[in-house]
Motif scaffolding. Structure first.
Motif, PDB file in Angstrom:
ATOM      1  N   VAL A 490       0.849  -1.206   0.000  1.00 17.53           N
ATOM      2  CA  VAL A 490       0.000   0.000   0.000  1.00 17.53           C
ATOM      3  C   VAL A 490       0.880   1.250   0.000  1.00 17.53           C
ATOM      4  O   VAL A 490       0.674   2.181  -0.780  1.00 17.53           O
ATOM      5  CB  VAL A 490      -0.940  -0.012   1.222  1.00 17.53           C
ATOM      6  N   GLN A 491       1.931   1.217   0.795  1.00 19.21           N
ATOM      7  CA  GLN A 491       2.825   2.375   0.885  1.00 19.21           C
ATOM      8  C   GLN A 491       3.533   2.577  -0.454  1.00 19.21           C
ATOM      9  O   GLN A 491       3.603   3.686  -0.966  1.00 19.21           O
ATOM     10  CB  GLN A 491       3.876   2.074   1.963  1.00 19.21           C
ATOM     11  N   TYR A 492       3.964   1.475  -1.036  1.00 19.33           N
ATOM     12  CA  TYR A 492       4.710   1.549  -2.298  1.00 19.33           C
ATOM     13  C   TYR A 492       3.828   2.124  -3.409  1.00 19.33           C
ATOM     14  O   TYR A 492       4.236   3.004  -4.152  1.00 19.33           O
ATOM     15  CB  TYR A 492       5.200   0.156  -2.675  1.00 19.33           C
ATOM     16  N   VAL A 493       2.602   1.669  -3.461  1.00 15.89           N
ATOM     17  CA  VAL A 493       1.694   2.130  -4.532  1.00 15.89           C
ATOM     18  C   VAL A 493       1.209   3.546  -4.251  1.00 15.89           C
ATOM     19  O   VAL A 493       1.055   4.346  -5.171  1.00 15.89           O
ATOM     20  CB  VAL A 493       0.489   1.158  -4.674  1.00 15.89           C
ATOM     21  N   ALA A 494       1.034   3.858  -2.979  1.00 12.44           N
ATOM     22  CA  ALA A 494       0.509   5.201  -2.639  1.00 12.44           C
ATOM     23  C   ALA A 494       1.485   6.277  -3.110  1.00 12.44           C
ATOM     24  O   ALA A 494       1.093   7.414  -3.339  1.00 12.44           O
ATOM     25  CB  ALA A 494       0.288   5.317  -1.139  1.00 12.44           C
ATOM     26  N   ALA A 495       2.733   5.896  -3.349  1.00 14.16           N
ATOM     27  CA  ALA A 495       3.725   6.874  -3.802  1.00 14.16           C
ATOM     28  C   ALA A 495       3.397   7.344  -5.222  1.00 14.16           C
ATOM     29  O   ALA A 495       3.782   8.422  -5.638  1.00 14.16           O
ATOM     30  CB  ALA A 495       5.117   6.247  -3.769  1.00 14.16           C
ATOM     31  N   GLU A 496       2.622   6.547  -5.945  1.00 14.62           N
ATOM     32  CA  GLU A 496       2.247   6.955  -7.312  1.00 14.62           C
ATOM     33  C   GLU A 496       1.200   8.054  -7.228  1.00 14.62           C
ATOM     34  O   GLU A 496       0.317   7.990  -6.374  1.00 14.62           O
ATOM     35  CB  GLU A 496       1.618   5.766  -8.052  1.00 14.62           C
ATOM     36  N   VAL A 497       1.263   9.006  -8.152  1.00 14.13           N
ATOM     37  CA  VAL A 497       0.344  10.147  -8.036  1.00 14.13           C
ATOM     38  C   VAL A 497      -1.113   9.718  -8.161  1.00 14.13           C
ATOM     39  O   VAL A 497      -1.911   9.933  -7.279  1.00 14.13           O
ATOM     40  CB  VAL A 497       0.668  11.217  -9.106  1.00 14.13           C
ATOM     41  N   ASP A 498      -1.470   9.051  -9.223  1.00 15.62           N
ATOM     42  CA  ASP A 498      -2.917   8.817  -9.420  1.00 15.62           C
ATOM     43  C   ASP A 498      -3.286   7.379  -9.085  1.00 15.62           C
ATOM     44  O   ASP A 498      -4.146   6.798  -9.700  1.00 15.62           O
ATOM     45  CB  ASP A 498      -3.278   9.121 -10.893  1.00 15.62           C
ATOM     46  N   SER A 499      -2.624   6.821  -8.060  1.00 19.29           N
ATOM     47  CA  SER A 499      -2.935   5.427  -7.753  1.00 19.29           C
ATOM     48  C   SER A 499      -4.146   5.371  -6.826  1.00 19.29           C
ATOM     49  O   SER A 499      -4.363   6.263  -6.023  1.00 19.29           O
ATOM     50  CB  SER A 499      -1.750   4.786  -7.041  1.00 19.29           C
ATOM     51  N   ARG A 500      -4.927   4.336  -6.998  1.00 19.50           N
ATOM     52  CA  ARG A 500      -6.042   4.076  -6.075  1.00 19.50           C
ATOM     53  C   ARG A 500      -6.058   2.567  -5.843  1.00 19.50           C
ATOM     54  O   ARG A 500      -6.244   1.803  -6.774  1.00 19.50           O
ATOM     55  CB  ARG A 500      -7.372   4.510  -6.702  1.00 19.50           C
ATOM     56  N   VAL A 501      -5.804   2.187  -4.612  1.00 17.22           N
ATOM     57  CA  VAL A 501      -5.748   0.763  -4.298  1.00 17.22           C
ATOM     58  C   VAL A 501      -7.061   0.356  -3.646  1.00 17.22           C
ATOM     59  O   VAL A 501      -7.517   1.008  -2.709  1.00 17.22           O
ATOM     60  CB  VAL A 501      -4.590   0.446  -3.321  1.00 17.22           C
ATOM     61  N   PHE A 502      -7.650  -0.727  -4.144  1.00 17.95           N
ATOM     62  CA  PHE A 502      -8.826  -1.309  -3.489  1.00 17.95           C
ATOM     63  C   PHE A 502      -8.284  -2.499  -2.708  1.00 17.95           C
ATOM     64  O   PHE A 502      -7.924  -3.515  -3.307  1.00 17.95           O
ATOM     65  CB  PHE A 502      -9.843  -1.716  -4.541  1.00 17.95           C
ATOM     66  N   LEU A 503      -8.180  -2.332  -1.405  1.00 18.58           N
ATOM     67  CA  LEU A 503      -7.605  -3.385  -0.564  1.00 18.58           C
ATOM     68  C   LEU A 503      -8.746  -4.202   0.026  1.00 18.58           C
ATOM     69  O   LEU A 503      -9.580  -3.676   0.760  1.00 18.58           O
ATOM     70  CB  LEU A 503      -6.753  -2.766   0.552  1.00 18.58           C
ATOM     71  N   VAL A 504      -8.797  -5.475  -0.323  1.00 17.97           N
ATOM     72  CA  VAL A 504      -9.809  -6.381   0.231  1.00 17.97           C
ATOM     73  C   VAL A 504      -9.074  -7.354   1.137  1.00 17.97           C
ATOM     74  O   VAL A 504      -8.260  -8.153   0.678  1.00 17.97           O
ATOM     75  CB  VAL A 504     -10.561  -7.131  -0.891  1.00 17.97           C
ATOM     76  N   CYS A 505      -9.344  -7.228   2.429  1.00 14.42           N
ATOM     77  CA  CYS A 505      -8.604  -8.018   3.407  1.00 14.42           C
ATOM     78  C   CYS A 505      -9.539  -9.055   3.993  1.00 14.42           C
ATOM     79  O   CYS A 505     -10.539  -8.707   4.625  1.00 14.42           O
ATOM     80  CB  CYS A 505      -8.081  -7.068   4.488  1.00 14.42           C
ATOM     81  N   VAL A 506      -9.241 -10.324   3.763  1.00 19.34           N
ATOM     82  CA  VAL A 506     -10.108 -11.407   4.240  1.00 19.34           C
ATOM     83  C   VAL A 506      -9.492 -11.988   5.500  1.00 19.34           C
ATOM     84  O   VAL A 506      -8.392 -12.543   5.460  1.00 19.34           O
ATOM     85  CB  VAL A 506     -10.247 -12.498   3.160  1.00 19.34           C
ATOM     86  N   GLY A 507     -10.186 -11.789   6.617  1.00 14.86           N
ATOM     87  CA  GLY A 507      -9.703 -12.321   7.889  1.00 14.86           C
ATOM     88  C   GLY A 507      -9.279 -11.201   8.823  1.00 14.86           C
ATOM     89  O   GLY A 507      -9.220 -10.028   8.425  1.00 14.86           O
ATOM     90  N   ASN A 508      -8.996 -11.611  10.063  1.00 10.18           N
ATOM     91  CA  ASN A 508      -8.640 -10.612  11.078  1.00 10.18           C
ATOM     92  C   ASN A 508      -7.240 -10.078  10.806  1.00 10.18           C
ATOM     93  O   ASN A 508      -6.490 -10.639  10.019  1.00 10.18           O
ATOM     94  CB  ASN A 508      -8.685 -11.269  12.461  1.00 10.18           C
ATOM     95  N   GLY A 509      -6.947  -8.972  11.449  1.00  7.77           N
ATOM     96  CA  GLY A 509      -5.592  -8.428  11.279  1.00  7.77           C
ATOM     97  C   GLY A 509      -5.697  -6.922  11.309  1.00  7.77           C
ATOM     98  O   GLY A 509      -6.679  -6.359  10.831  1.00  7.77           O
ATOM     99  N   ASN A 510      -4.689  -6.283  11.809  1.00  5.72           N
ATOM    100  CA  ASN A 510      -4.750  -4.839  12.000  1.00  5.72           C
ATOM    101  C   ASN A 510      -4.342  -4.103  10.718  1.00  5.72           C
ATOM    102  O   ASN A 510      -3.326  -4.408  10.100  1.00  5.72           O
ATOM    103  CB  ASN A 510      -3.798  -4.450  13.141  1.00  5.72           C
ATOM    104  N   ILE A 511      -5.196  -3.184  10.309  1.00  5.87           N
ATOM    105  CA  ILE A 511      -4.847  -2.333   9.148  1.00  5.87           C
ATOM    106  C   ILE A 511      -4.291  -1.022   9.714  1.00  5.87           C
ATOM    107  O   ILE A 511      -5.016  -0.278  10.354  1.00  5.87           O
ATOM    108  CB  ILE A 511      -6.115  -2.014   8.320  1.00  5.87           C
ATOM    109  N   PRO A 512      -3.025  -0.738   9.472  1.00  6.24           N
ATOM    110  CA  PRO A 512      -2.458   0.487  10.038  1.00  6.24           C
ATOM    111  C   PRO A 512      -3.257   1.714   9.616  1.00  6.24           C
ATOM    112  O   PRO A 512      -3.695   1.807   8.458  1.00  6.24           O
ATOM    113  CB  PRO A 512      -1.052   0.525   9.439  1.00  6.24           C
ATOM    114  N   SER A 513      -3.463   2.635  10.532  1.00  2.00           N
ATOM    115  CA  SER A 513      -4.341   3.783  10.235  1.00  2.00           C
ATOM    116  C   SER A 513      -3.781   4.626   9.087  1.00  2.00           C
ATOM    117  O   SER A 513      -4.544   5.152   8.286  1.00  2.00           O
ATOM    118  CB  SER A 513      -4.484   4.660  11.482  1.00  2.00           C
ATOM    119  N   HIS A 514      -2.454   4.716   8.944  1.00  2.00           N
ATOM    120  CA  HIS A 514      -1.944   5.602   7.862  1.00  2.00           C
ATOM    121  C   HIS A 514      -2.377   5.071   6.501  1.00  2.00           C
ATOM    122  O   HIS A 514      -2.513   5.802   5.544  1.00  2.00           O
ATOM    123  CB  HIS A 514      -0.420   5.724   7.938  1.00  2.00           C
TER     124      HIS A 514
END
Ligand code: SS9
Ligand code: ZN
Length: 667
Positions: A490-514
Motif C-alpha cells: 500500500v505504501q509503495y503504490v501510494a507513492a504513485e500520483v494517481d494510484s487508487r488501491v482497493f484493498l480487500v482483506c479477508v480475515g482478522n488483522g490490523n490495518i495500520p491507520s496511515h
C-alpha cells in the motif's frame, strides 16, 4: 476451452416488404454490422465458429402450439397480400417468404450453442440471430419475433441434458413476455428481465411486466421484473440492479446454465430504449454472469436498433466471453430516484421468496407504489438531470469503448523456493534484477527484516511495476508475513500520483491507520472479531458473527458492499489479502478472486501467507481466467450479520451512492 460464435448470413435474407413504421427498425443490417464489427476487431478469428442448423418441428413444439407452427409453415408460399393479411393477426411483427426459414435457423443456432456448451466443447458462446425471439408466445408472433429462441433453448437443455436450474437474463430493453409466460409456473427456470415501462405507458404496455408479477404457484419468486419508469438510465442504474438484486438471487438459485436474451436496445442511442448506458456496460454484465454456472453462458441476440451501439455492444460482449480484461467504468454517478423506487419495490415483492432479501432492513413496511402521479414537466431521469437538452437517440454521441489489451503474460507469481509454480503461471525468476528499490526498500520498509523477506518484497514490487506497464494482468505472492507485505505494498503504490488501491482483506488483522487516511486506499475487511470503531469512508469493516466461514454472509457482503464500492471507487490496483486463519472456504475465496477482476483492467495482486500455500493452485486457476466452482444453493445469512451489513451500507451510502437501494424519503 474456447468461445463459440454462431452466425450465418442466410438470416439476413428477409426484410419488411411494405410500409409499417412500427417494424421498419428491424433490418438485415443489424446482423451484418454486428458480424462485420466482430470481423474487423479480429474477434471472429479468436472464436470457434459453429455452423447453424434448422430447428426441427419437435424442438419448436417445446414451446409453441401445433396450430401456430402449421400456420407459420404456410408463409413461404404466400403472396405479398396473403403475408400482409397473415401478419395482421399479430402485433408489431412482419412476415416474409423467407422468415420461417430464418426463424428455424435462429432457433437452431441457439440449440447449437447450448449443445456445444453443455457437451463441454466450448466454455461459452454467442449466437447472432434474426428474427429475435423473446416476445413470441405459444401461439403468436410478436415484437419482430416468430419463435422464442431462448425459451426453446431452455426447454431443450432441460429435456436433453437434464439441466436442473436455468437462469435466463433478459437485458434487452423490452419485456420478454413470451419467456415470462413460458416459465411463470416453473421453478427450474429463473427469468430476470428489466425493461422500459413508464408505468405501463411503454410497449407492450402489459400489467404483467410490473415488479409485482413474481411467478405463479410453484414458480412464485422465479420471475423477476424490473420496470424502468424513466428513460435515460445509465451504467450506474444497470449495475445497481445487478449488485443489489440479480446477483444475490442468482447465487442463491445457483443455476447450472445461464442463457442471456442479449438485446442491445438497452444501450445508448437506441431509438426504442432511449437509455444512456454505454456499450462497455455489457462487458461487465457478461462478466458478472460468467461467475455463475462455472461459466456456462449462452448469449443469444434479441433486439438492438442503433447500428453503431449495437455493433459496439456485441463486440464488448464477445470480448468478455473470450476472457479479455474488462474496461474500467468511469464516472458512475449512482442510481437515479426512479431506479431506487423500482429496486425497492422489486426487492420488497421478492423478499418472501429469497433468503438473501429476508433481512434487508431497507424495505418499507408499507407497499410503496411506483405508480406515482407524474409531476408536470417531469422529463427523463430526475429533475436534476432534466436540464440537459433532450437529444434524439440518433443524435446521442458517446466515446468509442476503450481498447482492451491482453498483457503478454496473464499471471505472474512470487513463490518461495521449493514451492511449485502452477501451470501456465510465470514465476518471477530469482535472477530478476532486484532493482534500485532494494536499498530504499530496506531503509523505508524493512529495517530489521531478513534478506529473504527483502528479496520477496522486492519481487512483489516488481509484480506491481509489471502490472502498471501492462506486462502482466495479475499476480500472486506467497509471503512470510501477509500483513506486513500488505502494508508495504500500500505504501509503495501510494507513492504513485494517481494510484487508487482497493484493498480487500479477508480475515482478522490490523490495518495500520496511515493506510486508511490518505484516501488513496479503500479498505474492505471481512472478519469475525467485533470491532469497536465504526470504520470510515475509506475503511469498511464487515464483521460476521461466524467470521469468513459463513458463506452466505460473505456472499451478501460481496454483492451489497464490495462490488458497488469497487465500481464507484474505480481502483488502479486491487490488492486481495488472505490473512492466516481467516477460515474462508476455497470456493468462496475463488468466487471473490473472480469477481474482483471486474476492476482495474483485471490488475489484481493476491497475497497469501506461507502456511496457506495449498491455496496457490486454486487461486492461480481463477487468476488464469478459469471459472470458480459454484457455491451451491446459499442458505439465509445470520439475521444479525445481515442487519450489520445493512447498517454498514446505510452509513456508507452518503459517501458511496452505488450502495443505495431505496429512494430517500425527502422530496
Ligand atoms: N416504435 C416502434 C414500436 C416497436 N414495438 C415493438 C418493439 C419490439 C422489440 C423487440 S426487441
Ligand atoms: Zn427489445
Amino acid at each position: 476451452m474456447g468461445t463459440a460464435l454462431i452466425y450465418d448470413e442466410e438470416m439476413t435474407k428477409y426484410k419488411l416488404l411494405w410500409v409499417d413504421p412500427a417494424c421498419k427498425i428491424e433490418v438485415p443490417e443489424r446482423l451484418t454490422v454486428s458480424h462485420g464489427a466482430l470481423v474487423r476487431n479480429g474477434l471472429t478469428d479468436r472464436c470457434i465458429c459453429l455452423p447453424v442448423r434448422e430447428a426441427v418441428d419437435a424442438e419448436i413444439l417445446l414451446v409453441h402450439s401445433e396450430e401456430y407452427l402449421e400456420a407459420v409453415k404456410q408463409t413461404p408460399h404466400m403472396t405479398l397480400e396473403d403475408l400482409k393479411e397473415f401478419t395482421l393477426q399479430y402485433g408489431d411483427v412482419y412476415f416474409h417468404p423467407n422468415i420461417y426459414h430464418c426463424a428455424k435457423l435462429a432457433v437452431g443456432s441457439a440449440l447449437q450453442l447450448v449443445d456445444s456448451v453443455l457437451m463441454g466443447k466450448v466454455k461459452n458462446g454467442m449466437a447472432l440471430v434474426r428474427p429475435p425471439g423473446h416476445h413470441s408466445m405459444r401461439s403468436a408472433a410478436n415484437g419482430f419475433c416468430v419463435f422464442n429462441n431462448v425459451a426453446i433453448a431452455a426447454q431443450y437443455a432441460k429435456q436433453k441434458y437434464g439441466v436442473k436450474r436455468i437462469l435466463i437474463v433478459d437485458w434487452d430493453i423490452h419485456h420478454g413476455q413470451g419467456v415470462q409466460y413460458c416459465f411463470e409456473d416453473d421453478p427450474s427456470v429463473l427469468y430476470f428481465s428489466w425493461h422500459r415501462y413508464e408505468h405501463q405507458k411503454f410497449w407492450p404496455n402489459l400489467k404483467d411486466s410490473d415488479y409485482d408479477i413474481v411467478g405463479k404457484g410453484e414458480g412464485a419468486g422465479f420471475n423477476i421484473n424490473v420496470p424502468w419508469n424513466k428513460v435515460g438510465m445509465e451504467n450506474s442504474d444497470y449495475l445497481s440492479v445487478f449488485c443489489h438484486l440479480l446477483l444475490p438471487i442468482a447465487y442463491e438459485f445457483c443455476p447450472d446454465l445461464v442463457l442471456v436474451c442479449a438485446g442491445f436496445d438497452s444501450a445508448i442511442g437506441d431509438p426504442e430504449g432511449e437509455m444512456c448506458a454505454t456499450p462497455d456496460i455489457f462487458a461487465h454484465l457478461t462478466y458478472l454472469l460468467m461467475n455463475l454456472a462455472e461459466g456456462k453462458l449462452c448469449a443469444v441476440l434479441e433486439g438492438g436498433y442503433n447500428l453503431t451501439s449495437l455493433a459496439q455492444s456485441v463486440c464488448q460482449t464477445v470480448q468478455t466471453l473470450l476472457g479479455d480484461p474488462l474496461p474500467p467504468l468511469t464516472n458512475l454517478t449512482g442510481p437515479c430516484r426512479s431506479t431506487l423506487e423500482s429496486l425497492q419495490c422489486v426487492r420488497a415483492a421478492h423478499r418472501q421468496h429469497w433468503s438473501c432479501l429476508r433481512h434487508a432492513v431497507d424495505l418499507p413496511t408499507f407497499e410503496i407504489s411506483t405508480k406515482r402521479i407524474k409531476l408536470s414537466g417531469e422529463g427523463n431521469k430526475d429533475e436534476a438531470e432534466v436540464g440537459e437538452e433532450q437529444k434524439s437517440p440518433e443524435e446521442k454521441i458517446w466515446p468509442e469503448p476503450p481498447k482492451r489489451i491482453c498483457p503478454p503474460v496473464c499471471s505472474a507469481v512470487v513463490l518461495p523456493d521449493g514451492v511449485v509454480c502452477p501451470d501456465a503461471c510465470e514465476r518471477l525468476s530469482s535472477s530478476e534484477d532486484l532493482g534500485p528499490h532494494l536499498l530504499t526498500l530496506k531503509n523505508d520498509f524493512l529495517k530489521d527484516a531478513d534478506d529473504g523477506a527483502v528479496t520477496a518484497l522486492s519481487r512483489v514490487f516488481s509484480l506491481i511495476d509489471k502490472m502498471k506497464n501492462n506486462e502482466i494482468r495479475n499476480g500472486l505472492a506467497l509471503v512470510g508475513d501477509a500483513a506486513m507485505t500488505m502494508t508495504c505494498v500500500v505504501q509503495y503504490v501510494a507513492a504513485e500520483v494517481d494510484s487508487r488501491v482497493f484493498l480487500v482483506c479477508v480475515g482478522n488483522g490490523n490495518i495500520p491507520s496511515h493506510v486508511i487516511e490518505d484516501g488513496k486506499t479503500l479498505v474492505v475487511q471481512i472478519k469475525d472479531e467485533d470491532t469497536e470503531e465504526q470504520g470510515s469512508k475509506y475503511y469498511v469493516p464487515v464483521c460476521l458473527k461466524k467470521g469468513c466461514t459463513d458463506t452466505s454472509g460473505f456472499a451478501q457482503a460481496m454483492f451489497s458492499l464490495l462490488l458497488p464500492l469497487g465500481y464507484q471507487y474505480n481502483p488502479s490496483l486491487v490488492l486481495l489479502v488472505r490473512m492466516p486463519g481467516s477460515g474462508v472456504c476455497d470456493i468462496m475465496w475463488q468466487q471473490l478472486t473472480g469477481l474482483l477482476q471486474s476492476f482495474a483492467h483485471g490488475h489484481t495482486l493476491v497475497l497469501l501467507q506461507e502456511d496457506d500455500k495449498a491455496c496457490v493452485g486454486p487461486t492461480a486457476s481463477i487468476l488464469l481466467g478459469n471459472p470458480a466452482p459454484p457455491l451451491g444453493q446459499l442458505p439465509a445469512s445470520l439475521k444479525e450479520d445481515a442487519e450489520a451489513v445493512e447498517r454498514l451500507r446505510s452509513r456508507l451510502q452518503a459517501d458511496w451512492n452505488l450502495l443505495l437501494t431505496t429512494a430517500p424519503e425527502n422530496g
